[in-house]
Design an enzyme around this catalytic site. Structure first.
Site, PDB file in Angstrom:
ATOM      1  CE1 TYR A  22      -3.963  -1.999   4.948  1.00 55.60           C
ATOM      2  CE2 TYR A  22      -3.311   0.183   4.484  1.00 55.60           C
ATOM      3  CZ  TYR A  22      -3.776  -1.053   4.167  1.00 55.60           C
ATOM      4  OH  TYR A  22      -3.941  -1.265   2.804  1.00 55.60           O
ATOM      5  CB  SER A  77      -0.842  -0.029   1.226  1.00 57.79           C
ATOM      6  OG  SER A  77      -1.704   1.372   1.285  1.00 57.79           O
TER       7      SER A  77
HETATM    8  N1  LIG Z   1      -8.596  -0.756  -1.754  1.00 60.98           N
HETATM    9  C1  LIG Z   1      -7.432   0.084  -1.606  1.00 60.98           C
HETATM   10  O1  LIG Z   1      -8.004   1.376  -1.761  1.00 60.98           O
HETATM   11  C2  LIG Z   1      -6.332  -0.412  -1.153  1.00 60.98           C
HETATM   12  C3  LIG Z   1      -5.410   0.499  -0.936  1.00 60.98           C
HETATM   13  C4  LIG Z   1      -4.007  -0.120  -0.837  1.00 60.98           C
HETATM   14  C5  LIG Z   1      -3.748  -1.237  -0.544  1.00 60.98           C
HETATM   15  N2  LIG Z   1      -4.800  -2.292  -0.505  1.00 60.98           N
HETATM   16  C6  LIG Z   1      -4.709  -3.746  -0.288  1.00 60.98           C
HETATM   17  O2  LIG Z   1      -5.200  -4.552  -1.313  1.00 60.98           O
HETATM   18  C7  LIG Z   1      -5.393  -5.735  -0.800  1.00 60.98           C
HETATM   19  C8  LIG Z   1      -6.678  -6.056  -1.189  1.00 60.98           C
HETATM   20  O3  LIG Z   1      -7.635  -5.239  -0.751  1.00 60.98           O
HETATM   21  P1  LIG Z   1      -9.084  -4.736  -1.306  1.00 60.98           P
HETATM   22  O4  LIG Z   1      -9.207  -3.453  -1.456  1.00 60.98           O
HETATM   23  O5  LIG Z   1      -9.103  -5.290  -2.690  1.00 60.98           O
HETATM   24  O6  LIG Z   1     -10.201  -5.521  -0.222  1.00 60.98           O
HETATM   25  P2  LIG Z   1     -11.443  -6.247  -0.622  1.00 60.98           P
HETATM   26  O7  LIG Z   1     -12.081  -6.134   0.871  1.00 60.98           O
HETATM   27  O8  LIG Z   1     -12.111  -5.815  -1.866  1.00 60.98           O
HETATM   28  O9  LIG Z   1     -10.941  -7.900  -0.797  1.00 60.98           O
HETATM   29  C9  LIG Z   1     -10.064  -8.296   0.188  1.00 60.98           C
HETATM   30  C10 LIG Z   1     -10.497  -9.994   0.015  1.00 60.98           C
HETATM   31  O10 LIG Z   1      -9.632 -10.551   1.132  1.00 60.98           O
HETATM   32  C11 LIG Z   1     -10.657 -11.506   1.789  1.00 60.98           C
HETATM   33  N3  LIG Z   1     -10.097 -11.935   3.040  1.00 60.98           N
HETATM   34  C12 LIG Z   1     -10.223 -10.995   4.053  1.00 60.98           C
HETATM   35  N4  LIG Z   1      -9.679 -11.552   5.190  1.00 60.98           N
HETATM   36  C13 LIG Z   1      -9.132 -12.749   4.728  1.00 60.98           C
HETATM   37  C14 LIG Z   1      -8.171 -13.925   5.252  1.00 60.98           C
HETATM   38  N5  LIG Z   1      -7.993 -13.931   6.450  1.00 60.98           N
HETATM   39  N6  LIG Z   1      -7.999 -14.972   4.579  1.00 60.98           N
HETATM   40  C15 LIG Z   1      -8.316 -14.751   3.058  1.00 60.98           C
HETATM   41  N7  LIG Z   1      -8.973 -13.987   2.679  1.00 60.98           N
HETATM   42  C16 LIG Z   1      -9.464 -12.858   3.293  1.00 60.98           C
HETATM   43  C17 LIG Z   1     -11.940 -10.771   1.918  1.00 60.98           C
HETATM   44  O11 LIG Z   1     -12.941 -11.965   1.971  1.00 60.98           O
HETATM   45  C18 LIG Z   1     -11.943 -10.375   0.509  1.00 60.98           C
HETATM   46  O12 LIG Z   1     -12.411 -11.156  -0.575  1.00 60.98           O
HETATM   47  C19 LIG Z   1      -5.246  -5.573   0.673  1.00 60.98           C
HETATM   48  O13 LIG Z   1      -4.066  -6.242   1.025  1.00 60.98           O
HETATM   49  C20 LIG Z   1      -5.273  -4.139   1.086  1.00 60.98           C
HETATM   50  O14 LIG Z   1      -4.539  -3.690   2.097  1.00 60.98           O
HETATM   51  C21 LIG Z   1      -6.083  -1.835  -0.878  1.00 60.98           C
END
Ligand SMILES: NC(=O)c1ccc[n+]([C@@H]2O[C@H](COP(=O)([O-])OP(=O)(O)OC[C@H]3O[C@@H](n4cnc5c(N)ncnc54)[C@H](O)[C@@H]3O)[C@@H](O)[C@H]2O)c1
Length: 255
Positions: free
Chosen positions: A156, A143
């Site tokens: 985080y 991130s």
């Molecule tokens: N969306 C953003 O703005 C953003 C920005 C920076 C980083 N990220 C990172 O991107 C990654 C994905 O985030 P996203 O925004 O797509 O989130 P999201 O919530 O849309 O998807 C996350 C997925 O992970 C699954 N999950 C949660 N806990 C879990 C576990 N213990 N084991 C297996 N699966 C699990 C959830 O069920 C979900 O399907 C994360 O690592 C997040 O930190 C997201």
């Protein structure tokens, strides 16, 4: 789009958001993928979308912080298709904004259990397999929070700095052994959490996105394109890179 025909991969947190987009993208590029998520139904929907598009996919439901699951997921890809060539360690959770002094240790532990120890466990077993093969590419989802301070998000923020650290350490340890390790550092990306925030607090959302040089959040496909490229042969000389996919956010104030 790079050609991933004949490559075998694994993607964690593939039930929604960036992980689903990534699973679809690796499959579209020709890779066979084992995908996992803690939520069974969304994971099955991702698999359905891949099969509908003609891709090869297997699913595993479980917790990405479970090291035994990490080991068996790597073994599953190898048993099915003979190798593990690419891996996207994406599963991660965030937290509600809370001042540092009011943070609860239990929240730090929950975030570190998945974001840090989960990523570490998957990397460990992926690297063991890739080392046997003498080839492979890993991309972690970090991130922009892992490169800067993030007021209110200390657990985080620290967890993503840890992901960046283990990415670069593994990149150096395996650089001579045909294995590349990189991370994408997404800025705000339009997944479910961001959509909910926009709906519930449109003014704050507008204020946040207007501070991004490109004046908008990323679409999940913009993260997935970067993840697939980092794992492709086109990125064959790229390792240890923490790639900002953040609309210019990473260079704000650094000119
Ligand atoms: N969306 C953003 O703005 C953003 C920005 C920076 C980083 N990220 C990172 O991107 C990654 C994905 O985030 P996203 O925004 O797509 O989130 P999201 O919530 O849309 O998807 C996350 C997925 O992970 C699954 N999950 C949660 N806990 C879990 C576990 N213990 N084991 C297996 N699966 C699990 C959830 O069920 C979900 O399907 C994360 O690592 C997040 O930190 C997201």
């Amino acid at each position: 789009m790079p050609d991933m025909s004949g490559k075998n991969g694994i993607i964690t947190g593939a039930g929604s958001g960036i992980g689903r987009a990534s699973a679809l993208a690796f499959a579209r590029a020709g890779a066979r993928v084992v995908i996992m998520d803690i939520a069974a139904e969304p994971l099955e929907e991702t698999a359905r979308l891949i099969r509908e598009a003609g891709g090869a996919v297997e699913t595993m439901v479980g917790d990405a912080s479970d090291e035994d699951l990490a080991e068996s997921m790597v073994a599953r890809a190898v048993d099915l298709w003979g190798s593990l060539d690419v891996a996207h360690n994406n599963a991660g959770i965030g937290t509600a904004a809370t001042p540092f002094t009011q943070q609860d240790r239990a929240v730090w532990e929950r975030v570190f259990t998945l974001n840090v120890f989960g990523t570490m466990s998957f990397m460990k077993h992926e690297l063991r397999q890739m080392e046997k093969q003498g080839s492979g590419a890993i991309v972690n989802t970090s991130s922009m929070s892992g490169k800067n301070g993030s007021p209110g998000l200390s657990p985080y923020n620290a967890s993503k700095w840890a992901v960046n650290g283990m990415t670069q350490t593994a990149a150096l340890e395996y650089a001579e052994r045909g294995i590349r390790v990189n991370a994408i550092c997404p800025g705000a990306t339009f997944t479910a959490a961001l959509a909910e925030w926009k709906e519930s607090s449109p003014r704050e959302f507008e204020g946040y996105t207007s501070a991004i040089p490109m004046k908008r959040a990323a679409e999940p496909r913009e993260q997935e394109d970067a993840a697939v490229w980092l794992c492709s042969e086109e990125a064959g000389y790229v390792t240890g890179t923490l790639l900002d996919v953040a609309g210019g956010e990473g260079i704000l104030g650094k000119q």
